[in-house]
Write a protein that holds these residues in place. Structure first.
Motif, PDB file in Angstrom:
ATOM      1  N   ASP A 127       0.819  -1.218   0.000  1.00 30.33           N
ATOM      2  CA  ASP A 127       0.000   0.000   0.000  1.00 30.33           C
ATOM      3  C   ASP A 127       0.853   1.269   0.000  1.00 30.33           C
ATOM      4  OD1 ASP A 127      -2.597  -0.983  -0.175  1.00 30.33           O
ATOM      5  OD2 ASP A 127      -2.672  -1.440   1.963  1.00 30.33           O
ATOM      6  N   GLY A 128       2.179   1.105  -0.020  1.00 28.88           N
ATOM      7  CA  GLY A 128       3.064   2.260  -0.042  1.00 28.88           C
ATOM      8  C   GLY A 128       3.432   2.668  -1.457  1.00 28.88           C
ATOM      9  N   ASP A 129       3.556   3.982  -1.706  1.00 27.24           N
ATOM     10  CA  ASP A 129       3.958   4.477  -3.018  1.00 27.24           C
ATOM     11  C   ASP A 129       5.453   4.270  -3.226  1.00 27.24           C
ATOM     12  OD1 ASP A 129       1.374   5.244  -3.379  1.00 27.24           O
ATOM     13  OD2 ASP A 129       1.726   7.397  -3.216  1.00 27.24           O
ATOM     14  N   ARG A 130       5.845   4.183  -4.515  1.00 20.99           N
ATOM     15  CA  ARG A 130       7.248   4.059  -4.889  1.00 20.99           C
ATOM     16  C   ARG A 130       7.549   5.080  -5.982  1.00 20.99           C
ATOM     17  NH1 ARG A 130       4.850  -0.422  -5.548  1.00 20.99           N
ATOM     18  NH2 ARG A 130       5.228  -0.419  -7.783  1.00 20.99           N
ATOM     19  N   VAL A 167       0.284   0.627 -10.563  1.00 19.78           N
ATOM     20  CA  VAL A 167       1.255   0.041  -9.632  1.00 19.78           C
ATOM     21  C   VAL A 167       2.658   0.040 -10.233  1.00 19.78           C
ATOM     22  CG1 VAL A 167       1.987  -2.108  -8.527  1.00 19.78           C
ATOM     23  CG2 VAL A 167      -0.387  -1.355  -8.321  1.00 19.78           C
ATOM     24  N   THR A 168       2.763  -0.439 -11.469  1.00 20.61           N
ATOM     25  CA  THR A 168       4.091  -0.648 -12.059  1.00 20.61           C
ATOM     26  C   THR A 168       4.691   0.601 -12.681  1.00 20.61           C
ATOM     27  OG1 THR A 168       3.073  -1.367 -14.141  1.00 20.61           O
ATOM     28  CG2 THR A 168       3.611  -3.075 -12.517  1.00 20.61           C
ATOM     29  N   GLY A 173       0.748   2.739  -4.516  1.00 17.74           N
ATOM     30  CA  GLY A 173       0.405   1.598  -3.688  1.00 17.74           C
ATOM     31  C   GLY A 173      -0.879   0.979  -4.213  1.00 17.74           C
ATOM     32  N   LEU A 174      -1.178  -0.256  -3.794  1.00 17.28           N
ATOM     33  CA  LEU A 174      -2.283  -1.005  -4.393  1.00 17.28           C
ATOM     34  C   LEU A 174      -3.643  -0.356  -4.154  1.00 17.28           C
ATOM     35  CD1 LEU A 174      -3.147  -3.380  -6.038  1.00 17.28           C
ATOM     36  CD2 LEU A 174      -3.082  -4.813  -3.989  1.00 17.28           C
ATOM     37  N   ALA A 175      -3.913   0.112  -2.943  1.00 20.37           N
ATOM     38  CA  ALA A 175      -5.209   0.744  -2.671  1.00 20.37           C
ATOM     39  C   ALA A 175      -5.376   2.015  -3.499  1.00 20.37           C
ATOM     40  CB  ALA A 175      -5.337   1.057  -1.184  1.00 20.37           C
ATOM     41  N   LYS A 228      -9.104  -1.835   4.291  1.00 26.44           N
ATOM     42  CA  LYS A 228      -8.324  -3.075   4.287  1.00 26.44           C
ATOM     43  C   LYS A 228      -7.139  -3.042   3.332  1.00 26.44           C
ATOM     44  CE  LYS A 228     -11.072  -5.178   7.219  1.00 26.44           C
ATOM     45  NZ  LYS A 228     -10.627  -5.547   8.581  1.00 26.44           N
ATOM     46  N   GLY A 229      -7.233  -2.254   2.266  1.00 25.40           N
ATOM     47  CA  GLY A 229      -6.130  -2.121   1.321  1.00 25.40           C
ATOM     48  C   GLY A 229      -5.699  -3.443   0.721  1.00 25.40           C
ATOM     49  N   THR A 230      -4.380  -3.688   0.733  1.00 23.27           N
ATOM     50  CA  THR A 230      -3.789  -4.856   0.094  1.00 23.27           C
ATOM     51  C   THR A 230      -4.381  -6.171   0.597  1.00 23.27           C
ATOM     52  OG1 THR A 230      -1.721  -3.653  -0.220  1.00 23.27           O
ATOM     53  CG2 THR A 230      -1.609  -6.044  -0.378  1.00 23.27           C
TER      54      THR A 230
END
Length: 258
Positions: A127-130, A167-168, A173-175, A228-230
């Motif tokens: 759930d974290g950004d990159r 995401v890629t 993050g996924l949420a 709940k996120g990921t």
């Protein structure tokens, strides 16, 4: 065409759309439920696809509104991507009337299965950004436009493709990726719906009943994405990717493509 809408039929379609809206808001793939339901009541394939776009607009709209209100999506930052998704979907809807889609049908199950495997095994899914790979402009003119064309041209798995792109390539993050994917999915849905409506393919009464169910299901599912996120998104994306792949491969087997 006209279908007599009894209370029992309305209840069934509403319930199917509610479950589909819940699934769609988290992982996509609700069409696995809604399109067969529409064909079960007697709609021919073209009308079923068109009416499905109407009810899908309800789910993607209410999910998008919820995500925007929760601060997960800044619409002003997505204007170009939304515009590209709209144009892409319109182009795809036009293109599908001129091009044979059989090759795409053969490849698609494996692409969707690959997405499921990526979400299952990748350690980058959190759930974290990159760091982003593409800036917003490049993302709009590649991912948003390209997947928009795909949704207008064919459609299954569009939400998963958008989420994977965020995401890629956008570093989300996924949420956050799921929330942004739903906004772009609403743009492609509304664009395709316009073309179907102009062609007179939409059965409005059935679609509006299902739209109400989609709205409720999408709102409930969106809340789980936020809380709940990921934990909820990842297993459901994997499950729906597998289900879509199996369904598409089964259809192709019966059509003799394999």
């Amino acid at each position: 065409m006209e279908i007599e809408l009894t209370l029992q039929l309305a209840s069934i379609l509403f319930s199917v759309a509610l479950v589909a809206g819940f699934i769609d808001s988290i992982a996509g793939g609700g069409g696995l439920l809604t399109i067969p339901a529409l064909m079960w009541v007697g709609l021919p394939p073209a009308a079923a696809l068109a009416t499905n776009k109407l009810q899908a607009c309800g789910g993607s709209f209410f999910a998008s509104v919820y995500f925007v209100r929760k601060g997960m999506v800044n619409v002003n930052e997505m204007k170009l991507a939304i515009a590209c998704a709209l144009v892409g979907a319109a182009s795809g809807t036009t293109l599908v009337q001129m091009v044979d889609a059989s090759v795409l049908k053969m490849i698609l199950p494996f692409l969707i299965l690959a997405i499921g495997c990526y979400f299952l095994f990748s350690k980058k899914i959190t759930d974290g950004d990159r760091a982003r790979v593409l800036n917003p402009t490049a993302f709009a003119f590649t991912v948003a436009l390209g997947i928009g064309v795909y949704d207008g041209f064919f459609g299954p798995g569009t939400g998963s493709f958008f989420a994977l792109g965020f995401v890629t390539l956008a570093g989300f993050g996924l949420a956050k990726a799921t929330a942004h994917a739903k906004v772009l999915n609403f743009a492609t849905n509304i664009s395709s719906l316009l073309f179907f409506a102009l062609g007179g393919k939409v059965v409005w009464l059935l679609g509006l009943v299902m739209l109400a169910g989609q709205a409720l299901g999408a709102t409930l599912g969106s809340r789980l994405v936020v809380t709940k996120g990921t934990k909820i998104i990842r297993p459901l994306v994997v499950t729906m990717s597998l289900a879509m792949s199996i369904k598409l491969l089964t259809e192709q087997y019966h059509l003799g493509l394999f």
